[in-house]
Design a protein around this motif. Structure first.
Motif, PDB file in Angstrom:
ATOM      1  N   TRP A  39       0.919  -1.411  -0.234  1.00 42.97           N
ATOM      2  CA  TRP A  39       0.034  -0.067   0.360  1.00 42.97           C
ATOM      3  C   TRP A  39       0.647   1.140   0.285  1.00 42.97           C
ATOM      4  O   TRP A  39       0.081   2.302   0.265  1.00 42.97           O
ATOM      5  CB  TRP A  39      -0.912   0.056   1.336  1.00 42.97           C
ATOM      6  CG  TRP A  39      -1.974  -1.057   0.861  1.00 42.97           C
ATOM      7  CD1 TRP A  39      -2.133  -2.409   1.457  1.00 42.97           C
ATOM      8  CD2 TRP A  39      -3.105  -1.331  -0.064  1.00 42.97           C
ATOM      9  NE1 TRP A  39      -3.342  -2.767   1.616  1.00 42.97           N
ATOM     10  CE2 TRP A  39      -4.002  -2.591   0.233  1.00 42.97           C
ATOM     11  CE3 TRP A  39      -3.522   0.366  -0.786  1.00 42.97           C
ATOM     12  CZ2 TRP A  39      -5.075  -2.343  -0.416  1.00 42.97           C
ATOM     13  CZ3 TRP A  39      -4.805  -0.148  -1.674  1.00 42.97           C
ATOM     14  CH2 TRP A  39      -5.456  -1.717  -1.451  1.00 42.97           C
ATOM     15  N   SER A  40       2.161   1.460  -1.174  1.00 47.74           N
ATOM     16  CA  SER A  40       3.384   2.554  -0.765  1.00 47.74           C
ATOM     17  C   SER A  40       2.152   3.395  -1.584  1.00 47.74           C
ATOM     18  O   SER A  40       1.658   2.612  -2.536  1.00 47.74           O
ATOM     19  CB  SER A  40       4.364   2.248  -0.313  1.00 47.74           C
ATOM     20  OG  SER A  40       4.814   1.822  -1.989  1.00 47.74           O
ATOM     21  N   ASP A  41       2.527   4.665  -1.894  1.00 53.55           N
ATOM     22  CA  ASP A  41       2.131   5.218  -3.066  1.00 53.55           C
ATOM     23  C   ASP A  41       2.751   4.836  -3.942  1.00 53.55           C
ATOM     24  O   ASP A  41       2.205   4.751  -5.279  1.00 53.55           O
ATOM     25  CB  ASP A  41       2.660   6.701  -2.676  1.00 53.55           C
ATOM     26  CG  ASP A  41       1.648   7.390  -1.605  1.00 53.55           C
ATOM     27  OD1 ASP A  41       0.985   6.711  -0.558  1.00 53.55           O
ATOM     28  OD2 ASP A  41       1.838   8.833  -1.199  1.00 53.55           O
ATOM     29  N   VAL A  44       0.956   1.402  -4.707  1.00 56.95           N
ATOM     30  CA  VAL A  44      -0.346   1.083  -4.070  1.00 56.95           C
ATOM     31  C   VAL A  44      -1.607  -0.432  -4.389  1.00 56.95           C
ATOM     32  O   VAL A  44      -1.840  -0.180  -5.709  1.00 56.95           O
ATOM     33  CB  VAL A  44      -0.967   2.626  -3.905  1.00 56.95           C
ATOM     34  CG1 VAL A  44      -1.737   2.812  -5.374  1.00 56.95           C
ATOM     35  CG2 VAL A  44      -2.345   2.389  -3.224  1.00 56.95           C
ATOM     36  N   LYS A  75      -1.824   4.699 -10.597  1.00 59.71           N
ATOM     37  CA  LYS A  75      -1.110   5.061  -9.100  1.00 59.71           C
ATOM     38  C   LYS A  75      -2.131   6.321  -8.850  1.00 59.71           C
ATOM     39  O   LYS A  75      -2.567   6.519  -7.272  1.00 59.71           O
ATOM     40  CB  LYS A  75      -0.020   4.934  -9.450  1.00 59.71           C
ATOM     41  CG  LYS A  75       0.830   4.505  -9.144  1.00 59.71           C
ATOM     42  CD  LYS A  75       2.445   4.296  -9.062  1.00 59.71           C
ATOM     43  CE  LYS A  75       3.072   4.382  -9.807  1.00 59.71           C
ATOM     44  NZ  LYS A  75       4.499   4.056  -9.708  1.00 59.71           N
ATOM     45  N   HIS A  76      -1.812   7.762  -9.384  1.00 61.39           N
ATOM     46  CA  HIS A  76      -2.536   8.617  -9.175  1.00 61.39           C
ATOM     47  C   HIS A  76      -3.874   8.680  -8.748  1.00 61.39           C
ATOM     48  O   HIS A  76      -4.376   8.954  -7.501  1.00 61.39           O
ATOM     49  CB  HIS A  76      -2.148   9.776 -10.294  1.00 61.39           C
ATOM     50  CG  HIS A  76      -2.905  11.335 -10.741  1.00 61.39           C
ATOM     51  ND1 HIS A  76      -3.368  11.902  -9.845  1.00 61.39           N
ATOM     52  CD2 HIS A  76      -3.800  11.587 -10.437  1.00 61.39           C
ATOM     53  CE1 HIS A  76      -3.338  12.268  -9.636  1.00 61.39           C
ATOM     54  NE2 HIS A  76      -4.455  12.393 -10.188  1.00 61.39           N
ATOM     55  N   CYS A  79      -4.293   6.662  -5.415  1.00 60.14           N
ATOM     56  CA  CYS A  79      -3.702   7.140  -4.287  1.00 60.14           C
ATOM     57  C   CYS A  79      -5.224   8.364  -3.532  1.00 60.14           C
ATOM     58  O   CYS A  79      -5.721   9.062  -3.037  1.00 60.14           O
ATOM     59  CB  CYS A  79      -2.237   8.026  -4.705  1.00 60.14           C
ATOM     60  SG  CYS A  79      -1.388   6.498  -4.109  1.00 60.14           S
ATOM     61  N   ARG A  80      -5.812   9.153  -5.092  1.00 60.86           N
ATOM     62  CA  ARG A  80      -5.959   9.786  -4.857  1.00 60.86           C
ATOM     63  C   ARG A  80      -7.662   9.009  -4.467  1.00 60.86           C
ATOM     64  O   ARG A  80      -8.706  10.130  -3.432  1.00 60.86           O
ATOM     65  CB  ARG A  80      -7.088  10.765  -6.314  1.00 60.86           C
ATOM     66  CG  ARG A  80      -7.291  11.602  -6.894  1.00 60.86           C
ATOM     67  CD  ARG A  80      -7.725  12.689  -7.858  1.00 60.86           C
ATOM     68  NE  ARG A  80      -8.408  12.988  -7.383  1.00 60.86           N
ATOM     69  CZ  ARG A  80      -8.677  14.207  -8.242  1.00 60.86           C
ATOM     70  NH1 ARG A  80      -8.403  14.522  -9.285  1.00 60.86           N
ATOM     71  NH2 ARG A  80      -9.690  15.099  -8.338  1.00 60.86           N
ATOM     72  N   ARG A  83      -7.083   9.051  -0.739  1.00 60.79           N
ATOM     73  CA  ARG A  83      -7.420  10.134   0.287  1.00 60.79           C
ATOM     74  C   ARG A  83      -9.086  10.501   0.350  1.00 60.79           C
ATOM     75  O   ARG A  83      -8.598  10.783   1.365  1.00 60.79           O
ATOM     76  CB  ARG A  83      -6.294  11.237  -0.094  1.00 60.79           C
ATOM     77  CG  ARG A  83      -4.640  11.033  -0.412  1.00 60.79           C
ATOM     78  CD  ARG A  83      -4.578  12.280  -0.806  1.00 60.79           C
ATOM     79  NE  ARG A  83      -4.167  12.326  -2.017  1.00 60.79           N
ATOM     80  CZ  ARG A  83      -3.533  12.228  -2.485  1.00 60.79           C
ATOM     81  NH1 ARG A  83      -2.033  10.766  -1.928  1.00 60.79           N
ATOM     82  NH2 ARG A  83      -3.121  12.444  -3.817  1.00 60.79           N
TER      83      ARG A  83
END
Ligand SMILES: [Zn+2]
Length: 113
Positions: A39-41, A44, A75-76, A79-80, A83
């Motif tokens: 789950w790292s950026d 992910v 990824k973007h 991650c978005r 968040r």
């Protein structure tokens, strides 16, 4: 080895077996690898194989990616979304607290405290 698994690739440290629906990976010590999710950026949601003894502290520290490298766009987006979920959960937790406090205050008021 299981009958319907065929060796797909043999590297110096591991052998990868493919079944119809999934892959079975054997670590360098000969144990069936476990799949975990990173789950790292940078990775992910990307799955990787780890030595199945890793969680007991006796693993061989071997690991290899199960999923291919992800595109920057993927990824973007993930991650978005993560968040966004986190911020909504925090908002919900705050509102729950406010609700609980209001309920308590109303109760106290009804009982004349
Ligand atoms: Zn191992």
């Amino acid at each position: 080895m299981h009958r319907n698994r065929r060796a797909a690739s043999t590297e110096s440290s591991s052998t990868t077996f493919i079944t119809e629906d999934d892959m079975v990976c054997i670590c360098q010590s000969g144990f069936e690898a476990e799949t975990i999710v990173c789950w790292s950026d940078e990775n992910v949601g990307r799955r990787l194989y780890v030595c199945c003894r890793e969680k007991y502290g006796g693993g061989c520290d071997w690991k290899t990616w199960k999923d291919p490298k992800m595109s920057e766009q993927t990824k973007h987006v993930i991650c978005r979304l993560l968040r966004r979920i986190k911020s909504l959960e925090e908002k919900r937790a705050k509102e729950k607290k406010i609700c609980a406090r209001a309920k308590r205050q109303r109760k106290n008021f009804e009982f004349g405290y």
